[in-house]
Motif scaffolding. Sequence first.
Motif, short mmCIF file in Angstrom:
data_model
loop_
_atom_site.label_atom_id
_atom_site.label_comp_id
_atom_site.label_asym_id
_atom_site.label_seq_id
_atom_site.Cartn_x
_atom_site.Cartn_y
_atom_site.Cartn_z
N GLY A 25 0.87 -1.26 -0.09
CA GLY A 25 -0.01 0.13 -0.01
C GLY A 25 0.78 1.43 0.10
N ILE A 26 2.17 1.04 -0.27
CA ILE A 26 3.06 2.49 -0.26
C ILE A 26 2.61 3.25 -1.47
CG2 ILE A 26 5.38 3.14 -0.53
CD1 ILE A 26 6.09 0.59 1.00
N PRO A 27 2.56 4.36 -1.54
CA PRO A 27 2.08 5.06 -2.65
C PRO A 27 3.18 4.86 -3.95
CG PRO A 27 1.88 6.46 -0.75
CD PRO A 27 2.32 5.31 -0.60
N LEU A 28 2.61 4.88 -5.21
CA LEU A 28 3.67 4.28 -6.28
C LEU A 28 4.93 5.31 -6.19
CD1 LEU A 28 3.92 2.76 -8.65
CD2 LEU A 28 2.69 4.79 -9.99
N ALA A 29 4.88 6.36 -6.16
CA ALA A 29 6.28 7.21 -6.22
C ALA A 29 7.14 6.98 -5.17
CB ALA A 29 5.71 8.79 -6.16
N PHE A 30 6.67 6.52 -3.88
CA PHE A 30 7.40 6.25 -2.88
C PHE A 30 8.13 4.81 -3.03
CE2 PHE A 30 4.93 9.64 -1.20
CZ PHE A 30 5.93 10.68 -0.99
N ALA A 31 7.00 4.06 -3.64
CA ALA A 31 7.55 2.58 -4.01
C ALA A 31 8.57 2.76 -4.99
CB ALA A 31 6.31 1.96 -4.63
N PHE A 32 8.76 3.56 -5.77
CA PHE A 32 10.03 3.83 -6.62
C PHE A 32 10.98 4.23 -5.90
CE2 PHE A 32 6.99 4.26 -10.43
CZ PHE A 32 7.62 3.20 -11.32
N GLY A 33 10.91 5.12 -5.24
CA GLY A 33 11.91 5.62 -4.08
C GLY A 33 12.57 4.65 -3.41
N MET A 68 16.56 3.43 -3.82
CA MET A 68 17.68 3.54 -2.95
C MET A 68 17.94 2.28 -2.61
SD MET A 68 16.22 6.41 -0.20
CE MET A 68 14.71 5.89 0.21
N ALA A 69 17.20 1.19 -2.54
CA ALA A 69 17.82 -0.30 -2.50
C ALA A 69 18.84 -0.75 -3.34
CB ALA A 69 16.59 -1.43 -2.22
N GLY A 70 18.41 -0.35 -4.84
CA GLY A 70 19.24 -0.59 -5.82
C GLY A 70 20.71 -0.05 -5.67
N LEU A 122 22.96 9.99 -4.72
CA LEU A 122 22.53 9.80 -6.20
C LEU A 122 21.00 10.12 -6.38
CD1 LEU A 122 24.69 7.30 -7.99
CD2 LEU A 122 24.74 9.67 -8.38
N VAL A 123 20.17 9.71 -5.25
CA VAL A 123 18.57 9.69 -5.45
C VAL A 123 18.31 11.18 -5.81
CG1 VAL A 123 16.59 9.52 -4.28
CG2 VAL A 123 18.24 7.83 -3.98
N ALA A 124 19.05 11.95 -4.88
CA ALA A 124 18.60 13.50 -5.04
C ALA A 124 19.02 14.11 -6.26
CB ALA A 124 19.37 14.18 -3.93
N SER A 125 20.26 13.72 -6.80
CA SER A 125 20.62 14.44 -8.15
C SER A 125 19.85 13.90 -9.32
CB SER A 125 22.29 13.92 -8.24
OG SER A 125 22.34 12.64 -8.29
N LYS A 126 19.48 12.75 -8.94
CA LYS A 126 18.71 11.83 -10.25
C LYS A 126 17.29 12.59 -10.26
CE LYS A 126 21.76 9.36 -12.25
NZ LYS A 126 22.07 9.39 -13.45
N ILE A 139 7.78 10.87 -11.81
CA ILE A 139 8.97 11.03 -12.70
C ILE A 139 10.23 11.14 -11.90
CG2 ILE A 139 10.11 12.50 -14.29
CD1 ILE A 139 7.17 13.42 -15.30
N ALA A 140 10.38 11.82 -10.92
CA ALA A 140 11.62 11.99 -10.27
C ALA A 140 11.91 10.59 -9.48
CB ALA A 140 11.22 13.22 -9.23
N PHE A 141 10.97 10.00 -8.64
CA PHE A 141 11.38 8.77 -8.17
C PHE A 141 11.65 7.66 -9.01
CE2 PHE A 141 9.71 10.56 -3.92
CZ PHE A 141 10.84 10.37 -3.10
N ALA A 142 11.01 7.58 -10.13
CA ALA A 142 11.31 6.64 -11.05
C ALA A 142 12.50 6.62 -11.60
CB ALA A 142 9.84 6.40 -12.15
N SER A 143 13.11 7.93 -12.01
CA SER A 143 14.17 7.95 -12.62
C SER A 143 15.51 7.17 -11.83
CB SER A 143 14.40 9.57 -12.73
OG SER A 143 14.86 9.97 -11.38
N THR A 144 15.46 7.15 -10.40
CA THR A 144 16.61 6.36 -9.95
C THR A 144 16.47 4.85 -10.29
OG1 THR A 144 16.23 7.83 -8.02
CG2 THR A 144 17.41 5.77 -7.69
N VAL A 145 15.18 4.45 -10.48
CA VAL A 145 14.84 2.71 -10.73
C VAL A 145 15.50 2.66 -12.28
CG1 VAL A 145 13.36 1.08 -11.27
CG2 VAL A 145 13.12 2.43 -9.26
#
Length: 426
Positions: free
Chosen positions: A16-24, A28-30, A40-44, A282-288
């Motif tokens: 049930g974690i919102p989609l954006a934060f699931a990407f986040g 970060m795990a990756g 790198l999360v912030a810069s991406k 868009i922001a969080f998915a870019s890290t994935v």
Amino acid sequence: MSLIVAVIFFVACLLGIPLAFAFGVAGMAGLWLSRLPIELVASKMMFSIDSFPLLAIPFFMLAGELMVRGGIVRVAVAFANTLVGRLPGGLGHVTVASGMGLASVSGAAVADAAALGSALMKPLGQAYGRPFGAALIAATGNLGPILPPSTAMIVYATIAGPSLSLPALFIGGVLPAVLIALLMSAYIYLAARRRGFPMTGEPIRLSIVARTGLRSLPVIMLPVLVIGGIMGGAFTATEGGAIAVVLSALLGLFYTRELKLSDFPQALLHAGLTTGVVTVIIAFASTVTFILSIDHVPQTLRLILQGMTEDPTMFLLLVFLMLVVVGMFMESTAAYVMLVPIFAPMALVYGIEPLQFALVFILTLIVGMLTPPVGALLFLMAGMTGLKVGEIVREVWPYIAIQFGVTLAVIFFPDLFLFLPRLAGY
């Protein structure tokens, strides 16, 4: 590593974690598994949304909000009713025509469906039954991401980069949108005749058409000026969005006089929230996407697909089938961020024109908004009407078939749909 990231993402969604934060979380795990700095999360995130074209999204969202609150949508509905309201299924044709007009300013499916539902759901439900009306409004709202200025096209073109022109993509969306609208009207006509729906509109009278048309002329000219200016190169999509906001505000304040200064805070808030959802995804998915790239997933998929087929049409069909499944389970913006960087370069290797691939990609993904189990438009209409999702699904399948049919036509007859962009010099 990519498999572990994918598993973490889907588990987060199931929890049930919102989609954006699931990407986040997955991103970060990756990074941790790759022994890369978490910073790198912030810069991406920053670089993924540091884009001038993306600024068009909040402007067009706000323009749509102002049109609804300023009564501009009702003016367009009244004009459409004088033209097609007397046909069998007249209110349905009015819904489609009004949806086309609204889509040409806001470009967002959920916002368009909500606006149409507030204006037309009650009369549609009374005349044709609530399930039919809810399905029709949901399907009509889905024209928003196809007809310019589509927010989906803005996101796609931003991610695809310089290989694709946004004005060309806007022009390319016109013919599919018009064809889908015509086929929807044909189905409504046949359904009205078969089910014996009552006539709802007044007989067509030239005097009424002329009077209503004259009153709606400023409303009709709004999308003509904005979209025409973008396609003609007079201004960018972002500048066009700003112009749409100014024109919508002026029409609501001084023409319909239904827009009040007190409406602006709520309109700004709703537009900001909708834009925030898109940009955060868009922001969080870019890290994935970055994790997938360093794990050589695009190259691996390219080798697999090239081993399966060397035919461009078969490649498009495989992508189409994949996106049908992806669209059923994933929000479209997230799918663009994750999959466009992988498949758009592959399409170039197959010799597929970027504009054709973009149209196939967008047209296929947006149908996911109408398909269970997570179709956003289905749940929106269920919430607005109190119906069960299953009741709406039973009525929405013909519209899904129409949209998929047009997508397959783009795959097999690309020259037909690329004619307008080529005529415009793209």
